[in-house]
Design a protein around this motif. Sequence first.
Motif, PDB file in Angstrom:
ATOM      1  N   LYS A 173       1.043   4.150  -3.052  1.00 36.27           N
ATOM      2  CA  LYS A 173       0.787   5.578  -2.851  1.00 36.27           C
ATOM      3  C   LYS A 173       1.970   6.436  -3.308  1.00 36.27           C
ATOM      4  CE  LYS A 173      -2.375   5.052   1.076  1.00 36.27           C
ATOM      5  NZ  LYS A 173      -2.580   5.338   2.531  1.00 36.27           N
ATOM      6  N   GLU A 174       3.196   5.913  -3.103  1.00 35.84           N
ATOM      7  CA  GLU A 174       4.380   6.724  -3.413  1.00 35.84           C
ATOM      8  C   GLU A 174       4.769   6.648  -4.884  1.00 35.84           C
ATOM      9  OE1 GLU A 174       7.347   5.276  -0.785  1.00 35.84           O
ATOM     10  OE2 GLU A 174       6.470   6.195   1.015  1.00 35.84           O
ATOM     11  N   GLU A 207       0.824  -1.205   0.000  1.00 38.23           N
ATOM     12  CA  GLU A 207       0.000   0.000   0.000  1.00 38.23           C
ATOM     13  C   GLU A 207       0.861   1.260   0.000  1.00 38.23           C
ATOM     14  OE1 GLU A 207      -2.668  -0.152   3.269  1.00 38.23           O
ATOM     15  OE2 GLU A 207      -3.795  -1.887   2.500  1.00 38.23           O
ATOM     16  N   ARG A 208       1.937   1.252   0.765  1.00 42.28           N
ATOM     17  CA  ARG A 208       2.832   2.408   0.815  1.00 42.28           C
ATOM     18  C   ARG A 208       3.507   2.620  -0.534  1.00 42.28           C
ATOM     19  NH1 ARG A 208       6.241   0.569   4.204  1.00 42.28           N
ATOM     20  NH2 ARG A 208       4.791   0.765   5.958  1.00 42.28           N
TER      21      ARG A 208
END
Length: 203
Positions: A28-29, A24-25
């Motif tokens: 997003k990045e 998920e991180r």
Amino acid sequence: LSLVGDIIINMGMNSMKHAHNQVERSLKETLVHTPFTTLPAWWIGIIGLIGGEAANLVAYGYAPASIVTPVGAVGVLTNVLITTLGLKERLTFKQVVGVVLVVGGVVLVVYAAPTTTVIINTDTLFEDWIWRPQFAAYCSILVAMLPPLLWLGRTHSRRHVLIPITTCALIGTCTVVCAKTFSSVLSSSLSGGEGGGWSSPVP
């Protein structure tokens, strides 16, 4: 053995959770979806789950199910520690109260549990266990309660949390019964040096 297995299971579950958080991180990045199956943390979690459940299975063969099953609830304490210290999730007062109640309940159940271990073997499985009124009553309750609970869960599970909890508890009893039977039969066969009971799928 059961306690160690449950701790390993919780470590594996949180390792998998960490892998999903990484995905998920990264999404997003970088806006790039990384399959969680490519992350070592996810595979470490899978290995931990399998190893912990194998330890639980072995424990069922040498201890009463009334002790092995509630001891697994101690894993809740391990899970709270790992999520708070490792995953940096917030610890609430309700969670602390819940953990204290779980640990207290486990102590009471283990203290009142029978000290004798039930031995199940392939020669007397049907006569001593399957063809008994208690097992028939258990199966009747299971068959009578599961369909309405599954039907109610489709529409009311979000508002009434007891519905999915009860459903999972009923299904969990099947797991306990099957695991206890399989592990007991296996341990009795190994300790007696008799493997003939495994030559046929029907005892």
